[in-house]
Motif scaffolding. Structure first.
Motif, PDB file in Angstrom:
ATOM      1  N   PHE A  77      -0.434   0.564  -0.914  1.00  0.00           N
ATOM      2  CA  PHE A  77      -0.729  -0.175  -2.434  1.00  0.00           C
ATOM      3  C   PHE A  77      -2.062   0.106  -2.853  1.00  0.00           C
ATOM      4  N   LEU A  78      -2.393   0.535  -3.919  1.00  0.00           N
ATOM      5  CA  LEU A  78      -3.754   0.731  -4.653  1.00  0.00           C
ATOM      6  C   LEU A  78      -3.577   0.183  -5.925  1.00  0.00           C
ATOM      7  N   THR A  79      -4.129  -1.008  -6.240  1.00  0.00           N
ATOM      8  CA  THR A  79      -3.660  -2.018  -7.366  1.00  0.00           C
ATOM      9  C   THR A  79      -4.961  -2.628  -7.728  1.00  0.00           C
ATOM     10  N   SER A  80      -4.985  -3.008  -9.276  1.00  0.00           N
ATOM     11  CA  SER A  80      -5.818  -4.000  -9.543  1.00  0.00           C
ATOM     12  C   SER A  80      -5.451  -5.549  -9.413  1.00  0.00           C
ATOM     13  N   ARG A  81      -4.266  -5.562  -8.866  1.00  0.00           N
ATOM     14  CA  ARG A  81      -3.581  -7.135  -8.845  1.00  0.00           C
ATOM     15  C   ARG A  81      -4.047  -7.651  -7.459  1.00  0.00           C
ATOM     16  N   ASP A  82      -4.892  -8.428  -7.560  1.00  0.00           N
ATOM     17  CA  ASP A  82      -5.352  -9.130  -6.376  1.00  0.00           C
ATOM     18  C   ASP A  82      -4.698 -10.414  -5.910  1.00  0.00           C
ATOM     19  N   SER A  83      -3.431 -10.675  -6.412  1.00  0.00           N
ATOM     20  CA  SER A  83      -2.627 -11.846  -5.924  1.00  0.00           C
ATOM     21  C   SER A  83      -2.223 -11.763  -4.564  1.00  0.00           C
ATOM     22  N   ALA A  84      -2.382 -12.879  -3.886  1.00  0.00           N
ATOM     23  CA  ALA A  84      -1.822 -12.874  -2.404  1.00  0.00           C
ATOM     24  C   ALA A  84      -0.289 -12.849  -2.402  1.00  0.00           C
ATOM     25  N   MET A  85       0.267 -13.339  -3.445  1.00  0.00           N
ATOM     26  CA  MET A  85       1.855 -12.899  -3.416  1.00  0.00           C
ATOM     27  C   MET A  85       2.155 -11.624  -3.680  1.00  0.00           C
ATOM     28  N   ASP A  86       1.576 -11.030  -4.557  1.00  0.00           N
ATOM     29  CA  ASP A  86       1.802  -9.571  -4.900  1.00  0.00           C
ATOM     30  C   ASP A  86       1.385  -8.759  -3.393  1.00  0.00           C
ATOM     31  N   GLU A  87       0.466  -9.208  -2.778  1.00  0.00           N
ATOM     32  CA  GLU A  87       0.155  -8.474  -1.521  1.00  0.00           C
ATOM     33  C   GLU A  87       1.171  -8.906  -0.677  1.00  0.00           C
ATOM     34  N   LEU A  88       1.727  -9.947  -0.360  1.00  0.00           N
ATOM     35  CA  LEU A  88       2.640 -10.322   0.606  1.00  0.00           C
ATOM     36  C   LEU A  88       3.956  -9.703   0.352  1.00  0.00           C
ATOM     37  N   GLN A  89       4.369  -9.732  -1.149  1.00  0.00           N
ATOM     38  CA  GLN A  89       5.663  -8.858  -1.486  1.00  0.00           C
ATOM     39  C   GLN A  89       5.489  -7.392  -1.199  1.00  0.00           C
ATOM     40  N   ALA A  90       4.180  -6.719  -1.338  1.00  0.00           N
ATOM     41  CA  ALA A  90       4.236  -5.343  -0.998  1.00  0.00           C
ATOM     42  C   ALA A  90       4.490  -4.881   0.303  1.00  0.00           C
ATOM     43  N   LEU A  91       3.652  -5.783   1.087  1.00  0.00           N
ATOM     44  CA  LEU A  91       3.744  -5.535   2.543  1.00  0.00           C
ATOM     45  C   LEU A  91       5.157  -5.940   3.240  1.00  0.00           C
ATOM     46  N   ASN A  92       5.813  -6.966   2.921  1.00  0.00           N
ATOM     47  CA  ASN A  92       7.047  -7.031   3.189  1.00  0.00           C
ATOM     48  C   ASN A  92       8.209  -5.988   2.574  1.00  0.00           C
ATOM     49  N   LEU A  93       7.939  -5.351   1.497  1.00  0.00           N
ATOM     50  CA  LEU A  93       8.789  -4.312   1.155  1.00  0.00           C
ATOM     51  C   LEU A  93       8.651  -3.051   1.755  1.00  0.00           C
ATOM     52  N   GLY A  94       7.645  -2.919   2.748  1.00  0.00           N
ATOM     53  CA  GLY A  94       7.464  -1.822   3.425  1.00  0.00           C
ATOM     54  C   GLY A  94       6.280  -1.000   3.228  1.00  0.00           C
ATOM     55  N   GLY A  95       5.270  -1.571   2.524  1.00  0.00           N
ATOM     56  CA  GLY A  95       3.899  -1.148   2.480  1.00  0.00           C
ATOM     57  C   GLY A  95       3.238  -1.058   3.804  1.00  0.00           C
ATOM     58  N   ASP A  96       2.361  -0.278   4.073  1.00  0.00           N
ATOM     59  CA  ASP A  96       1.542  -0.265   5.221  1.00  0.00           C
ATOM     60  C   ASP A  96       0.093  -0.895   4.913  1.00  0.00           C
ATOM     61  N   ASP A  97      -0.582  -0.950   3.756  1.00  0.00           N
ATOM     62  CA  ASP A  97      -1.602  -1.334   3.555  1.00  0.00           C
ATOM     63  C   ASP A  97      -1.558  -1.735   2.122  1.00  0.00           C
ATOM     64  N   TYR A  98      -2.500  -2.631   1.702  1.00  0.00           N
ATOM     65  CA  TYR A  98      -2.707  -3.078   0.306  1.00  0.00           C
ATOM     66  C   TYR A  98      -4.252  -3.165  -0.166  1.00  0.00           C
ATOM     67  N   LEU A 108     -12.146   2.933   1.556  1.00  0.00           N
ATOM     68  CA  LEU A 108     -10.652   3.314   1.106  1.00  0.00           C
ATOM     69  C   LEU A 108     -10.363   4.652   1.936  1.00  0.00           C
ATOM     70  N   LEU A 109     -11.291   5.447   2.197  1.00  0.00           N
ATOM     71  CA  LEU A 109     -11.012   6.574   3.192  1.00  0.00           C
ATOM     72  C   LEU A 109     -11.009   6.292   4.466  1.00  0.00           C
ATOM     73  N   ALA A 110     -11.545   5.309   4.949  1.00  0.00           N
ATOM     74  CA  ALA A 110     -11.422   4.731   6.331  1.00  0.00           C
ATOM     75  C   ALA A 110      -9.896   4.221   6.620  1.00  0.00           C
ATOM     76  N   ARG A 111      -9.753   3.357   5.637  1.00  0.00           N
ATOM     77  CA  ARG A 111      -8.124   2.647   5.481  1.00  0.00           C
ATOM     78  C   ARG A 111      -7.274   3.623   5.707  1.00  0.00           C
ATOM     79  N   ILE A 112      -7.227   4.710   4.908  1.00  0.00           N
ATOM     80  CA  ILE A 112      -6.459   6.087   4.745  1.00  0.00           C
ATOM     81  C   ILE A 112      -6.235   6.594   6.009  1.00  0.00           C
TER      82      ILE A 112
END
Length: 219
Positions: A77-98, A108-112
């Motif tokens: 996930f690459l987003t301007s939304r920096d809410s901890a709840m958004d990050e938690l939801q993204a990772l729980n839905l199957g995201g590998d990084d936020y 960014l390149l290192a994390r990719i």
């Protein structure tokens, strides 16, 4: 060279990411038509997807769920939304990084590269004691029957299958899932374990995961 899909509606960000990744030697598909993103991903077959949250039509959360129904491709996930709840939801839905914008290009390149390297190291198929699991499809099969697993169920089962005969404590299992960006607590582990065992029972493997009282789990 890796195939990377960019799911981003801001033209300037999309163009910047495309140029950046192509200069790194990757093949890039930048989505401009958001009516069937999951279908485009299926056709392109990327090694990684960069996914924004604020998109026209379906948001990034919904798209991630659609992607996960048919693919285990790594999603950042690459987003301007920096809410901890958004990050938690993204990772729980199957995201590998936020990663939040504005991002630092070297970071960014290192994390990719980290996500791509981790995906290369993971086997796609696990077999142990009569059970076969496809990690990319999220399916467990035995004796000609098959069941679909949720992301949590898949990670729990995979972790145990990679350690046949070894007793894995609840604490070690929770720590491993946290390291894999799946945030669960003791109660959530119990719920997922109960559901997982129910599915294994449907494959006629009711005792596949044994509870070693006071110690943990064992396959």
């Amino acid at each position: 060279m890796h195939k990377i899909m960019i799911i981003e509606d801001d033209p300037s960000t999309r163009e910047e990411l495309t140029l950046l990744l192509e200069n790194e030697g990757h093949q890039v598909l930048a989505v401009t038509d958001f009516t069937d993103v999951a279908g485009q991903l299926r056709d392109f077959g990327p090694h990684l997807a960069l996914l924004d949250l604020g998109l026209p039509g379906k948001d990034g959360f919904t798209l991630c769920m659609e992607i996960r129904r048919g693919s285990d491709v790594p999603v950042i996930f690459l987003t301007s939304r920096d809410s901890a709840m958004d990050e938690l939801q993204a990772l729980n839905l199957g995201g590998d990084d936020y990663i939040t914008k504005p991002y630092h290009i070297p970071v960014l390149l290192a994390r990719i590269n980290t996500v791509l390297r981790r995906a290369r190291q993971e086997p796609d198929r696990l077999e142990a004691k009569g059970l076969t699991v496809s990690l990319s499809r999220g399916i467990a099969s035995a004796g000609g029957a098959a069941v679909e697993l949720t992301r949590n169920e898949l990670r729990i089962l995979a972790y145990l299958m990679q350690r046949p005969g070894e007793i894995v404590s609840r604490a070690d299992l929770i720590d491993a899932l946290w390291d894999d960006h799946i945030y669960i607590d003791d109660n959530t582990l119990s719920v997922n374990m109960t559901r997982l065992r129910g599915k294994l029972e449907g494959l006629k493997l009711p005792d596949y995961i044994r509870t070693r009282r006071g110690l943990g789990y064992q396959v």
